[in-house]
Design a protein around this motif. Structure first.
Motif, PDB file in Angstrom:
ATOM      1  N   ARG A 132       0.712   3.978  -3.024  1.00  0.00           N
ATOM      2  CA  ARG A 132       0.425   5.412  -2.847  1.00  0.00           C
ATOM      3  C   ARG A 132       1.556   6.266  -3.383  1.00  0.00           C
ATOM      4  O   ARG A 132       1.326   7.273  -4.072  1.00  0.00           O
ATOM      5  CB  ARG A 132       0.190   5.715  -1.360  1.00  0.00           C
ATOM      6  CG  ARG A 132      -1.164   5.267  -0.834  1.00  0.00           C
ATOM      7  CD  ARG A 132      -1.442   5.899   0.521  1.00  0.00           C
ATOM      8  NE  ARG A 132      -0.431   5.527   1.515  1.00  0.00           N
ATOM      9  CZ  ARG A 132      -0.512   4.458   2.279  1.00  0.00           C
ATOM     10  NH1 ARG A 132      -1.560   3.636   2.176  1.00  0.00           N
ATOM     11  NH2 ARG A 132       0.432   4.195   3.172  1.00  0.00           N
ATOM     12  N   ALA A 133       2.801   5.884  -3.087  1.00  0.00           N
ATOM     13  CA  ALA A 133       3.950   6.687  -3.530  1.00  0.00           C
ATOM     14  C   ALA A 133       4.041   6.752  -5.049  1.00  0.00           C
ATOM     15  O   ALA A 133       4.427   7.777  -5.618  1.00  0.00           O
ATOM     16  CB  ALA A 133       5.242   6.099  -2.952  1.00  0.00           C
ATOM     17  N   ALA A 134       3.668   5.655  -5.720  1.00  0.00           N
ATOM     18  CA  ALA A 134       3.757   5.613  -7.183  1.00  0.00           C
ATOM     19  C   ALA A 134       2.497   6.128  -7.856  1.00  0.00           C
ATOM     20  O   ALA A 134       2.455   6.253  -9.083  1.00  0.00           O
ATOM     21  CB  ALA A 134       4.031   4.183  -7.643  1.00  0.00           C
ATOM     22  N   GLY A 135       1.464   6.423  -7.061  1.00  0.00           N
ATOM     23  CA  GLY A 135       0.224   6.906  -7.643  1.00  0.00           C
ATOM     24  C   GLY A 135      -0.657   5.816  -8.193  1.00  0.00           C
ATOM     25  O   GLY A 135      -1.466   6.054  -9.088  1.00  0.00           O
ATOM     26  N   LEU A 136      -0.554   4.595  -7.637  1.00  0.00           N
ATOM     27  CA  LEU A 136      -1.351   3.477  -8.137  1.00  0.00           C
ATOM     28  C   LEU A 136      -2.633   3.274  -7.338  1.00  0.00           C
ATOM     29  O   LEU A 136      -3.479   2.493  -7.740  1.00  0.00           O
ATOM     30  CB  LEU A 136      -0.540   2.172  -8.066  1.00  0.00           C
ATOM     31  CG  LEU A 136       0.799   2.158  -8.769  1.00  0.00           C
ATOM     32  CD1 LEU A 136       1.452   0.788  -8.620  1.00  0.00           C
ATOM     33  CD2 LEU A 136       0.647   2.507 -10.233  1.00  0.00           C
ATOM     34  N   ALA A 137      -2.776   3.967  -6.199  1.00  0.00           N
ATOM     35  CA  ALA A 137      -3.924   3.741  -5.339  1.00  0.00           C
ATOM     36  C   ALA A 137      -5.117   4.573  -5.796  1.00  0.00           C
ATOM     37  O   ALA A 137      -5.074   5.283  -6.804  1.00  0.00           O
ATOM     38  CB  ALA A 137      -3.556   4.093  -3.891  1.00  0.00           C
ATOM     39  N   GLY A 138      -6.207   4.487  -5.034  1.00  0.00           N
ATOM     40  CA  GLY A 138      -7.388   5.299  -5.320  1.00  0.00           C
ATOM     41  C   GLY A 138      -8.097   4.843  -6.570  1.00  0.00           C
ATOM     42  O   GLY A 138      -8.349   3.663  -6.772  1.00  0.00           O
ATOM     43  N   ARG A 144      11.492   1.117  -1.922  1.00  0.00           N
ATOM     44  CA  ARG A 144      10.638  -0.044  -2.213  1.00  0.00           C
ATOM     45  C   ARG A 144      10.506  -0.255  -3.714  1.00  0.00           C
ATOM     46  O   ARG A 144      10.520  -1.390  -4.207  1.00  0.00           O
ATOM     47  CB  ARG A 144       9.254   0.155  -1.584  1.00  0.00           C
ATOM     48  CG  ARG A 144       9.271   0.121  -0.061  1.00  0.00           C
ATOM     49  CD  ARG A 144       8.001   0.711   0.498  1.00  0.00           C
ATOM     50  NE  ARG A 144       7.838   2.095   0.035  1.00  0.00           N
ATOM     51  CZ  ARG A 144       7.489   3.109   0.816  1.00  0.00           C
ATOM     52  NH1 ARG A 144       7.294   2.890   2.094  1.00  0.00           N
ATOM     53  NH2 ARG A 144       7.351   4.322   0.332  1.00  0.00           N
ATOM     54  N   ALA A 145      10.378   0.834  -4.454  1.00  0.00           N
ATOM     55  CA  ALA A 145      10.278   0.726  -5.913  1.00  0.00           C
ATOM     56  C   ALA A 145      11.580   0.201  -6.502  1.00  0.00           C
ATOM     57  O   ALA A 145      11.569  -0.653  -7.403  1.00  0.00           O
ATOM     58  CB  ALA A 145       9.928   2.083  -6.517  1.00  0.00           C
ATOM     59  N   VAL A 146      12.703   0.697  -5.991  1.00  0.00           N
ATOM     60  CA  VAL A 146      14.006   0.224  -6.473  1.00  0.00           C
ATOM     61  C   VAL A 146      14.165  -1.265  -6.214  1.00  0.00           C
ATOM     62  O   VAL A 146      14.578  -2.034  -7.095  1.00  0.00           O
ATOM     63  CB  VAL A 146      15.156   1.014  -5.815  1.00  0.00           C
ATOM     64  CG1 VAL A 146      16.504   0.384  -6.167  1.00  0.00           C
ATOM     65  CG2 VAL A 146      15.131   2.473  -6.250  1.00  0.00           C
ATOM     66  N   ALA A 147      13.824  -1.720  -5.013  1.00  0.00           N
ATOM     67  CA  ALA A 147      13.974  -3.130  -4.661  1.00  0.00           C
ATOM     68  C   ALA A 147      13.084  -4.011  -5.540  1.00  0.00           C
ATOM     69  O   ALA A 147      13.498  -5.099  -5.978  1.00  0.00           O
ATOM     70  CB  ALA A 147      13.632  -3.339  -3.186  1.00  0.00           C
ATOM     71  N   LEU A 148      11.877  -3.557  -5.814  1.00  0.00           N
ATOM     72  CA  LEU A 148      10.958  -4.333  -6.648  1.00  0.00           C
ATOM     73  C   LEU A 148      11.490  -4.469  -8.069  1.00  0.00           C
ATOM     74  O   LEU A 148      11.460  -5.548  -8.670  1.00  0.00           O
ATOM     75  CB  LEU A 148       9.592  -3.652  -6.655  1.00  0.00           C
ATOM     76  CG  LEU A 148       8.430  -4.410  -7.296  1.00  0.00           C
ATOM     77  CD1 LEU A 148       8.250  -5.775  -6.648  1.00  0.00           C
ATOM     78  CD2 LEU A 148       7.147  -3.582  -7.174  1.00  0.00           C
ATOM     79  N   LEU A 149      12.014  -3.379  -8.618  1.00  0.00           N
ATOM     80  CA  LEU A 149      12.565  -3.430  -9.971  1.00  0.00           C
ATOM     81  C   LEU A 149      13.848  -4.243 -10.030  1.00  0.00           C
ATOM     82  O   LEU A 149      14.101  -4.954 -11.011  1.00  0.00           O
ATOM     83  CB  LEU A 149      12.807  -2.014 -10.489  1.00  0.00           C
ATOM     84  CG  LEU A 149      11.558  -1.165 -10.730  1.00  0.00           C
ATOM     85  CD1 LEU A 149      11.947   0.235 -11.184  1.00  0.00           C
ATOM     86  CD2 LEU A 149      10.628  -1.819 -11.744  1.00  0.00           C
ATOM     87  N   ARG A 176       0.812  -1.221   0.000  1.00  0.00           N
ATOM     88  CA  ARG A 176       0.000   0.000   0.000  1.00  0.00           C
ATOM     89  C   ARG A 176       0.843   1.268   0.000  1.00  0.00           C
ATOM     90  O   ARG A 176       0.503   2.251  -0.666  1.00  0.00           O
ATOM     91  CB  ARG A 176      -0.951  -0.001   1.205  1.00  0.00           C
ATOM     92  CG  ARG A 176      -2.029  -1.077   1.113  1.00  0.00           C
ATOM     93  CD  ARG A 176      -3.005  -0.967   2.276  1.00  0.00           C
ATOM     94  NE  ARG A 176      -4.054  -1.966   2.174  1.00  0.00           N
ATOM     95  CZ  ARG A 176      -5.049  -2.095   3.058  1.00  0.00           C
ATOM     96  NH1 ARG A 176      -5.101  -1.277   4.117  1.00  0.00           N
ATOM     97  NH2 ARG A 176      -5.969  -3.035   2.902  1.00  0.00           N
ATOM     98  N   ALA A 177       1.929   1.233   0.753  1.00  0.00           N
ATOM     99  CA  ALA A 177       2.773   2.428   0.815  1.00  0.00           C
ATOM    100  C   ALA A 177       3.390   2.716  -0.550  1.00  0.00           C
ATOM    101  O   ALA A 177       3.415   3.867  -1.007  1.00  0.00           O
ATOM    102  CB  ALA A 177       3.868   2.248   1.870  1.00  0.00           C
ATOM    103  N   LEU A 178       3.870   1.680  -1.226  1.00  0.00           N
ATOM    104  CA  LEU A 178       4.459   1.873  -2.551  1.00  0.00           C
ATOM    105  C   LEU A 178       3.386   2.273  -3.562  1.00  0.00           C
ATOM    106  O   LEU A 178       3.620   3.135  -4.413  1.00  0.00           O
ATOM    107  CB  LEU A 178       5.161   0.590  -3.006  1.00  0.00           C
ATOM    108  CG  LEU A 178       5.716   0.589  -4.434  1.00  0.00           C
ATOM    109  CD1 LEU A 178       6.656   1.769  -4.667  1.00  0.00           C
ATOM    110  CD2 LEU A 178       6.428  -0.730  -4.728  1.00  0.00           C
TER     111      LEU A 178
END
Length: 410
Positions: free
Chosen positions: A265-271, A297-302, A261-263
């Motif tokens: 929101r940070a990436a603009g994927l929520a809502g 978190r985005a860096v680790a996922l990529l 959820r935090a990622l």
């Protein structure tokens, strides 16, 4: 480059034109040495190319004691081609000159849900807009290349576009088109064995073997996204399990980001941005932007995705004995800075032929529009240098003398 790689053409004229294109600048003597044809034959062919406006004499080589040789090069503005990439997220249009350089480019929202007539009418209008933006005469445009991840679904669109635009239309796979664009524009050696690793909403690869594009009997060469990396992994839409795309492709990355959820929101994927309302490549781009802005978190996922992509790419490189790997496509345009070092490290340590020759791994400078550029290059290649068994291109076309001066989604 090494090995018995062979580039072949449908005529002597095509072979000579392709040599001039690949060399950048070359003399008639250089053409004789490269082809083994007689001086008289080369002179006749070159004279015809000059009369057609396709080739121009430009400058002289340094003197080696005798008469300085006149250099030849493509007349880059003699002909043009249009390239169109149909993608879920975007439709990209380019107009390129004879050398494959982009002279006009536009990008518009995708056409998800539009019917055939709407797509054709829209594309025809936007093709007119890109041509009119630079004032190129229509009789200098050789044709239109149309590419997507599913070229077999484009036949009706292609036929209708021919009627709507008055241009011949060629269809191909987007990853293959990206590889052809890199080859035509001189981004790789004339006889290199290389792959364009393409990532948009999915992952694929275009393959060029010894300067010749390889498509396979169905046109689906390079489906690296369906390389199995876990035999007990999740089911893939292709019918297999543990494919690269379901483990670590853009859709998998987006799904994993939404679960955080935090990622999200940070990436603009929520809502309001639901899975159904936003193309995968657009959401993946948002995650890429978050990584570039320093979201750990985005860096680790990529980086996790990149390790899977690197493992599959190592297999591709070992199977084909690649010399060059180019990362391209809209998702690499956004996140290539994360993937590139991971792939380089993998191939530096685990490419089986690394002690014989290195493999060059790089990010395309035109990754976002690579398939559209390649679509135009397909037209140029088809019209000007059709291939068949014939002449071999040497590895270093410019070595003869130094000139005075150098001039739908995947």
């Amino acid at each position: 480059m090494s090995g018995p790689a062979r580039v072949t053409h449908a005529s002597t004229r095509a072979a000579v034109l392709d040599l001039i294109r690949a060399a950048g600048m070359i003399s008639r003597v250089g053409l004789v040495n490269a082809t083994g044809l007689t001086g008289g034959t080369i002179s006749t062919v070159v004279r015809g190319l000059i009369d057609e406006g396709l080739v121009a004499e430009t400058g002289h080589a340094e003197s080696t004691g005798g008469k300085r040789r006149v250099m030849l090069q493509l007349n880059h503005f003699a002909r043009y081609a249009v390239g169109v990439h149909l993608d879920d997220a975007r439709i990209t249009y380019v107009l390129t000159n004879l050398g494959g350089a982009v002279v006009a480019r536009i990008s518009r929202a995708g056409a998800i849900g539009d019917d055939l007539d709407a797509v054709v009418g829209r594309v025809a209008r936007e093709v007119d807009a890109v041509v009119d933006s630079v004032g190129v005469e229509r009789d200098r445009i050789l044709g239109l290349g149309l590419v997507s991840a599913r070229p077999s679904a484009l036949h009706d669109v292609g036929r209708s576009l021919e009627r709507a635009t008055g241009l011949p239309v060629l269809l191909d796979h987007d990853a293959t088109a990206a590889a052809i664009g890199e080859h035509w524009s001189g981004g790789v050696g004339a006889t290199s064995t290389f792959a364009a690793l393409y990532m948009g909403s999915g992952i694929g690869a275009g393959v060029v073997l010894g300067g010749t594009t390889y498509r396979g009997p169905s046109g689906h060469i390079g489906e690296i996204g369906h390389a199995c990396l876990d035999v007990d992994g999740p089911r893939c839409p292709c019918g297999g399990r543990g494919c690269l795309e379901v483990l670590a492709g853009p859709a998998a990355v987006v799904e994993q980001a939404r679960a955080d959820r935090a990622l999200a929101r940070a990436a603009g994927l929520a809502g309001g941005r639901s899975k159904a309302s936003t193309p995968v490549s657009a959401d993946f781009a948002a995650i890429g932007r978050a990584a570039r802005q320093g979201d750990a978190r985005a860096v680790a996922l990529l980086e996790r995705s990149a390790r899977y992509v690197a493992a599959a790419t190592r297999t591709l490189a070992n199977l084909l004995d690649l010399e060059v790997l180019v990362l391209t496509g809209p998702s690499f345009a956004i996140a290539g800075s994360v993937y590139l070092p991971v792939l380089r490290a993998e191939l530096d340590t685990a490419f089986i032929a690394r002690d014989v020759h290195p493999i060059s791994v790089r990010l395309s400078p035109a990754a976002a529009s690579a398939s559209a550029i390649g679509a135009a290059a397909i037209v140029l290649q088809s019209e000007l240098v059709p291939r068949r068994q014939g002449l071999r291109l040497p590895d270093d076309l410019a070595a003869e003398e130094p000139p005075v001066f150098q001039q739908f989604a995947r």
